[in-house]
Design a protein around this motif. Structure first.
Motif, mmCIF file in Angstrom:
data_model
loop_
_atom_site.group_PDB
_atom_site.id
_atom_site.type_symbol
_atom_site.label_atom_id
_atom_site.label_comp_id
_atom_site.label_asym_id
_atom_site.label_seq_id
_atom_site.Cartn_x
_atom_site.Cartn_y
_atom_site.Cartn_z
ATOM 1 N N THR A 100 0.854 -1.187 0.000
ATOM 2 C CA THR A 100 0.000 0.000 0.000
ATOM 3 C C THR A 100 0.889 1.236 0.000
ATOM 4 O O THR A 100 1.760 1.395 0.873
ATOM 5 C CB THR A 100 -0.913 0.024 1.238
ATOM 6 N N GLN A 124 -3.516 4.611 -0.406
ATOM 7 C CA GLN A 124 -4.067 3.804 -1.491
ATOM 8 C C GLN A 124 -5.209 2.922 -0.985
ATOM 9 O O GLN A 124 -5.080 2.225 0.019
ATOM 10 C CB GLN A 124 -2.946 2.950 -2.080
ATOM 11 N N ASP A 125 -6.357 2.983 -1.667
ATOM 12 C CA ASP A 125 -7.546 2.174 -1.337
ATOM 13 C C ASP A 125 -8.086 2.461 0.058
ATOM 14 O O ASP A 125 -8.666 1.588 0.712
ATOM 15 C CB ASP A 125 -7.250 0.671 -1.449
ATOM 16 N N CYS A 127 -10.644 4.182 0.948
ATOM 17 C CA CYS A 127 -12.115 4.136 1.040
ATOM 18 C C CYS A 127 -12.626 2.729 1.357
ATOM 19 O O CYS A 127 -13.680 2.577 1.973
ATOM 20 C CB CYS A 127 -12.737 4.640 -0.262
ATOM 21 N N ALA A 128 -11.889 1.710 0.937
ATOM 22 C CA ALA A 128 -12.318 0.339 1.222
ATOM 23 C C ALA A 128 -12.197 -0.001 2.700
ATOM 24 O O ALA A 128 -12.755 -1.007 3.147
ATOM 25 C CB ALA A 128 -11.486 -0.645 0.388
ATOM 26 N N TYR A 200 -3.800 -3.338 7.486
ATOM 27 C CA TYR A 200 -3.764 -2.410 6.353
ATOM 28 C C TYR A 200 -3.190 -1.047 6.738
ATOM 29 O O TYR A 200 -2.484 -0.414 5.943
ATOM 30 C CB TYR A 200 -5.172 -2.246 5.781
#
Length: 1008
Positions: A100, A124-125, A127-128, A200
């Motif tokens: 990430t 990166q990503d 919102c998920a 994450y």
């Protein structure tokens, strides 16, 4: 000849099956140990990965790019300027990791103070991994999402327009300074992190405590926003997170190789990039856990194999003893020596070979079933490697069988035909037993010399000690059966006398007793290891954590922490404020707690804490309290040295927190003056903690006389409370001063004479003497110093008033003090180094919300139950489950030996007792002689075996690495609990006695 041997096996199939089962148990143990270790290796890796924090399962490449704006570039600052967006993918190629990309820098524009910045982040990503409480997530270049708490605090909602500017921290002004053109953003949504602790997010602490004593809630934007904004240096990162299965034990070599390659590549890029990861630490913990398991498991595996050999020796010896007339007939018929050996040993060899083959399968199947139960989802990883000990165990069984038959095969025919066999030669038996005792002594000596090294003969130490002690016990105790039998016979107790004679006069009686004693000792030793290990993990997870839950909070003053916790739990029954200072070299660790609540909240490991509060918190004076938003200090300065400034400041602690205040009054002018400080936090009241007189940085030889006349609110303050008047300051005994000054008092106030201070020493501190000096503390371990590191880092004089076995959460050596009293000794206004809230099991479900409502920012929640679960998944705990298997197999071996002994003796016993019955022996005597023989033997073996297990534990148990991977500084249990041993002994006695009674009942049915 082969057909004849097979016919013999079929004719005595009961004995053959029993011998095969005994061999099966021995070979199964030899197979189960390596098979279990393969399963344990996988379970250890899975356990460490499952309980590791995100930093231990991930890695982060960090790079700080320079300010590339025109005229701002500073290529001399860093040796390299790495763009991770371009080079990160070429560096990171660890198998099974997901990566990430992220970038961030500080901004100003929406917070009301320049002390508080907004953390602008692209991830990166993102919102998920965010849950929108209002609005939507990011789409365009001008979109921005903020956290729920930020939206509530700043009254922002989706659709609002904000402007942000890049900022940097000015260390001299101690504020964030804007440095860039403002950029317009639209608040598109308000978020909550779906799971703030998921891997994450890496180790960036996005949602931990932040500046301004608020929870961390970055403002997330798109990558286009980050690049489009006028900004200076930017922190870039690439986080690699292990995907499920990436850290399985069979993939660790590839991960290690990839990590080593990555470290070399990063080092080659210079100082512009660094690698941040705790992954090597987790890999080391996995290795340490596997090493501990590989040291623990073989100890009792060896015991079980030795026990199986002893059982086979007994079984073959008993069987051969019963076939003496048959062997005599073979010899009388002129059979050659080879034929005699084959006919004598073939029956046993067939049973042993069959048992060995079945044991290879049974050992692996046993481990497979056990792993499916204890390590679900991990698997046992069966393979041929698990059979590496099986040939040795099978050969040991065959050699044991041949040794057991050697005596009968070498006897003359006349001796074989005798009904009563000749007594064995005592000298030979004693010599053999002496050799075993000598080997045991050598193994224990090596264990001591190598400081518990469970390698080489040290691995055999426990087994040799238990077997040697069992042989000695049989040699010493069994002759007393004859004495007992004679006394019973003299007193007319025929049943007891016949039972005792059966034990003492049978040639295999001593071997059977030694076997039963050894089996019981193995079972009791296994129970001891499990009990000590379990209690050790309970101490580590209970006293080691300190309480059922330990909640770490964001920066807050000590008094603010106390006030917040007391507000969240007014009853004082389940929450306690605590500050833990780590141990320094040569100094013990220090734990300061709200001692009035310590008994109810902390985990004391069974120690009675009722005296803690009274010992640590004796009666004390009232603090020096003042109140006013604008405070005035009436001071007279005299005898100042020209050119050497004397600076004065005061540290005050607001009663409601959350942070202490420092009033910088500036340089003292000669004469009497009033020095005013704006302190809004003191409008509701403050305690004066310290007055500091210091020189400028680098100055030396600063002296002077300072008189403090009064401290109170200025006349402009509408409250205008009295504060500290001259009468409050006129008693020197109410105050104390640090080295470098003296105190005296008069009608005009408190007179402070500075004799000599160094500008680099921090100056002289004057404090209210409102708590006992030295500070009363509880001590654990060897604490010899009369002072420890205080909450402000300065030496704190202490006096031991209570001795504890260990300080909760810190261990030993350590010091426990009252937090409020220790804070009154502190001279700083800095927030606590590690503020915590300890919670008891009675804490309500909503306690964290109560703490947040009281103004605390929760950053981490550690539960003792979670720590215990992690310890239960480490190598030592997993290895001890094998000991449970060993105990079951040892009990099965002992039961099989009893069944075999009763079966071989059955025909002779039926014949003897039937003859005595015909001569008038009462039925009751026959019943007792039949049913009491082996249960009495079992009872004696249980008592002797339990005592031997304790002896073996004292000699070798200390070498087992049961304390986990990092043994804590706590007094861990070293001996098993008496109730645990007694329970194990009773259970073993009931099981083996039940088998003996069932075997005796079958004999009883044959007596006429």
């Amino acid at each position: 000849m082969i057909g004849l041997v097979l016919a013999m096996v079929w004719a005595r199939r009961g004995q053959a099956v029993t011998l095969a089962l005994l061999t099966l148990f021995g070979v199964a143990a030899a197979v189960a140990a390596p098979a279990y270790l393969r399963a344990a290796d996988r379970a250890v890796a899975a356990g460490e990965v499952g309980t590791a924090d995100p930093a231990s399962r991930s890695l982060t490449l960090n790079a700080r790019q320079h300010d590339h704006r025109e005229g701002r570039s500073r290529p001399d600052v860093l040796a390299a300027d790495v763009d991770l967006g371009k080079t990160g993918s070429s560096l990171l190629d660890l198998p099974g990791f997901d990566y990430t990309y992220a970038g961030e820098y500080p901004t100003l524009g929406i917070e009301p103070s320049e002390l508080i910045r907004t953390r602008l982040v692209y991830r990166q990503d993102a919102c998920a991994h965010l849950t929108m409480a209002a609005g939507r997530c990011l789409i365009g270049e001008s979109d921005l999402v903020i956290g729920v708490a930020t939206a509530q605090r700043l009254h922002l909602a989706p659709g609002d327009e904000i402007h942000l500017r890049f900022a940097f921290w000015n260390s001299k002004l101690r504020i964030f300074v804007p440095d860039g053109a403002p950029k317009r953003f639209l608040v598109s949504g308000v978020y909550r992190p779906t799971d703030p602790g998921e891997p994450y997010w890496g180790s960036h602490n996005y949602f931990g405590g932040d500046t301004g004593g608020r929870p961390g809630e970055p403002a997330f934007v798109t990558n286009a926003s980050i690049n489009a904004m006028d900004h200076g240096p930017i922190a870039l990162s690439v986080d690699g997170t292990a995907s499920p299965g990436a850290l399985a034990v069979d993939k660790l070599p590839a991960v290690r190789a990839g990590l080593a390659t990555l470290q070399q590549r990063v080092a080659g890029l210079g100082a512009g990039i660094d690698l941040d990861t705790d992954l090597p630490g987790m890999l080391a913990r996995i290795d340490a856990g596997r090493d501990a398991a590989h040291r623990i498991v073989p100890v009792l595996a060896v015991c079980l194999v030795l026990l199986a050999c002893l059982t086979i020796y007994l079984a073959v010896g008993y069987g051969t003893e019963g076939r003496r007339p048959e062997l005599a007939v073979v010899a009388l018929r002129g059979a050659r020596w080879g034929q005699r050996w084959w006919l004598a040993t073939g029956e046993n060899l067939v049973a042993i070979l069959a048992g060995a083959l079945l044991g290879c399968v049974a050992g692996q199947l046993l481990v497979d079933a056990f792993a499916a139960w204890r390590f679900p989802g991990v698997g046992a990883d069966p393979g041929l490697e698990a059979l590496r000990w099986a040939p040795a165990a099978a050969v040991a069984a065959l050699v044991t069988a041949l040794l057991a038959e050697r005596r009968q095969l070498g006897r003359p025919v006349a001796e074989l035909l005798r009904r009563v066999p000749p007594a064995p030669r005592a000298a030979t038996a004693i010599a053999a037993e002496a050799v075993v005792v000598l080997l045991a002594a050598v193994a224990v000596a090596q264990l001591a010399i190598t400081d518990g090294g469970l390698t080489g003969i040290g691995t055999f130490a426990t087994g040799l000690v238990l077997v040697a002690a069992a042989l000695v016990a049989a040699r010493l105790l069994l002759p007393w059966a004859t004495v007992f039998a004679r006394r019973q016979l003299r007193d007319g107790r025929l049943g007891a006398a016949l039972a005792a004679f059966q034990i003492s006069r049978r040639p295999g009686g001593a071997r059977l007793f030694a076997l039963l004693t050894a089996a019981v000792s193995v079972i009791a030793y296994a129970s001891s290891a499990v009990d000590v290990g379990d209690r050790g993990r309970a101490v580590q997870s209970g006293v080691g954590v300190g309480a059922a839950r330990v909640v770490s909070v964001g920066p807050v003053s000590r008094q603010g922490l106390l006030a917040a916790v007391r507000a969240a739990d007014p009853s004082g029954s389940y929450a306690m404020a605590a500050v833990r200072l780590p141990a320094e070299k040569g100094r013990p660790g220090v734990l300061a707690v709200d001692s009035a609540r310590a008994a109810a909240v902390a985990d004391w490991g069974g120690f009675d804490p009722s005296k803690v509060a009274t010992a640590l918190r004796p009666a004390a004076g009232s603090p020096a309290s003042v109140r006013g938003a604008r405070l005035s200090f009436d001071i007279t300065a005299e005898k100042l040295v020209a050119g050497k400034s004397l600076l004065v400041s005061a540290v005050l602690s607001p009663s409601a927190g959350p942070a202490d205040e420092t009033a910088e009054l500036g340089e003292l002018a000669p004469g009497r003056h009033k020095y005013v400080a704006d302190l809004p936090a003191c409008a509701a009241g403050c305690d004066l903690k310290a007055v500091n007189l210091a020189g400028r940085q680098g100055a030396s030889g600063v002296t002077g006389v300072v008189t403090l006349h009064a401290v109170g609110a200025t006349a402009a303050d509408p409250e205008s409370p009295a504060g500290l008047a001259a009468g409050d300051l006129a008693t020197a005994a109410r105050w104390r001063i640090s080295d470098g000054g003296t105190l005296s008092a008069g009608a005009g106030g408190l007179r402070m004479e500075v004799t000599a201070i160094d500008g680099d020493s921090g100056g002289v501190f004057v404090q209210p003497a409102d708590v006992p000096t030295p500070l009363p503390v509880a001590v654990a371990g060897p604490v010899v110093s009369s002072n420890v590191a205080g909450l402000d880092g300065r030496a704190l004089p202490v006096a031991e008033v209570l001795r504890l076995p260990a300080i909760p959460g810190v261990g030993s050596p350590a010091v426990l003090a009252d937090l409020e009293y220790a804070d009154r000794f502190a001279t700083d206004a800095a927030p606590s180094a590690d503020p915590q809230v300890w919670l008891s099991p009675r804490a309500p479900a909503g306690i964290l919300e109560r703490l947040r409502s009281a103004g605390l920012v929760v950053t981490r929640d550690t539960r003792a139950a979670q720590v215990r679960a992690g310890l239960d998944r480490q190598g030592p705990a997993l290895a001890l489950w094998f000991y449970a298997l060993v105990a079951v197999l040892a009990a099965a071996l002992a039961a099989g030996a009893l069944v075999l002994a009763a079966g071989v003796d059955r025909s002779r016993r039926i014949e003897d007792l039937s003859a005595l019955r015909a001569q008038g022996l009462p039925r009751v005597a026959v019943l007792r002689a039949t049913l009491w023989t082996y249960p009495v033997l079992v009872g004696a073996a249980v008592v002797a075996g339990t005592a031997i297990a304790l002896l073996g534990w004292r000699l070798t148990g200390w070498a087992l690495p049961l304390a986990g991977l990092d043994p804590p500084a706590f007094p861990l249990p070293g001996l098993p609990r008496p109730l645990s041993l007694i329970g194990t002994a009773l259970l073993t006695f009931v099981l083996l006695s039940g088998v003996a009674v069932l075997a005796g009942r079958r004999t009883l049915r044959g007596i006429r």
